[in-house]
Design an enzyme around this catalytic site. Structure first.
Site, PDB file in Angstrom:
ATOM      1  CB  SER A 155      -0.881  -0.004   1.257  1.00 58.53           C
ATOM      2  OG  SER A 155      -1.543   1.227   1.437  1.00 58.53           O
ATOM      3  CE1 TYR A 168      -4.337  -1.820   4.983  1.00 62.28           C
ATOM      4  CE2 TYR A 168      -3.481   0.349   4.419  1.00 62.28           C
ATOM      5  CZ  TYR A 168      -3.976  -0.890   4.028  1.00 62.28           C
ATOM      6  OH  TYR A 168      -4.096  -1.196   2.694  1.00 62.28           O
ATOM      7  CE  LYS A 172      -1.825  -3.817   3.217  1.00 58.29           C
ATOM      8  NZ  LYS A 172      -1.975  -5.084   2.476  1.00 58.29           N
TER       9      LYS A 172
END
Length: 254
Positions: A155, A168, A172
């Site tokens: 991402s 998150y 990632k």
């Protein structure tokens, strides 16, 4: 582990057909990519935790493809579940040429101290441990043929930091490191890459941006570009951090 089988005769081009495994295949990017690749004549091996959505995907695959596809209910967070998944694939002689580790979760918008431990664990267990579980069991099968491409979905948040999404981002960034380290371990002929898909209108983006998510490209538009890119990856790409073209620009979130 439930299995959904969709089988037809007469693939579009047997010489060009790839067997592509996609995790998190039942919705969003995984679903769009599966349908795009199937429409191009490739065989889909997919998994998801959502049996209902897998059934509807099976029906859609049947409309666009004349290949054989296998869809399984699998929780990639469970090493045992993944091990059973691999055994089923071997029994069906469908060891993939390409793996797309797409299954992923994002946390609710919030500062790290506002999020409980379980929410953090769910993100890490799916986004990082899930990929590790898949690679742990599939890489040995690929090593036996000295070829295979594994794409681990990263991402923009894996290459930059964004407030309100610390779990998150951590996951990632973990995907980036896991991919680059594993790339140094696989033999010549294989490739492990991380792929930033860009910013796409999905449920995950809606959870981040609300109505702003509507301004971004659809999963179907994205899949037409991503499929071509994925199919053209080779062992020369091993260790690369790649981005699908026209990724979009993320507005300031905080």
């Amino acid at each position: 582990m439930a299995t959904i089988l969709s089988e037809f005769s007469g693939a579009k081009d047997a010489t060009a057909t790839k067997k592509v495994l996609i995790t998190g295949v039942s919705k969003g990017l995984g679903r769009a990519l599966a349908l795009e690749l199937a429409n191009r004549g490739h065989t889909i091996i997919g998994c998801s935790r959502d049996q209902t959505k897998l059934h509807s995907l099976q029906q859609e695959l049947a409309k666009v493809s004349s290949a054989k596809h296998l869809l399984y209910t699998v929780d990639v967070r469970s090493n045992t579940n993944v091990e059973e998944f691999v055994q089923a694939i071997v029994e069906n002689e469908l060891v993939p040429n390409i793996i797309v580790n797409n299954a992923g979760l994002i946390n609710r918008n919030g500062k790290i101290w506002e999020l409980d431990a379980q929410e953090f664990d769910n993100v890490i267990d799916t986004n990082v441990k899930g990929i590790a579980n898949i690679m742990r069991h599939f890489i040995p099968l690929m090593i036996s043929t000295n070829k295979g491409i594994i794409i681990n979905m990263s991402s923009l948040s894996g290459r930059d930091a964004h407030g309100l999404f610390a779990p998150y981002c951590a996951s990632k960034w973990g995907v980036e490191g896991l991919s680059k380290a594993t790339a140094k371990e696989v033999p010549e002929g294989m490739a492990i890459v991380s792929l930033d898909p860009g910013i796409i209108y999905t449920d995950m983006l809606v959870s981040c941006l609300g109505e702003l998510a509507l301004k971004y490209q659809s999963p179907q538009h994205w899949a037409s570009k991503a499929a071509t890119m994925i199919l053209n990856l080779t062992a020369l790409d091993n260790g690369a951090s790649l981005t699908v073209e026209d990724p979009g620009t993320l507005p300031k979130l905080e």
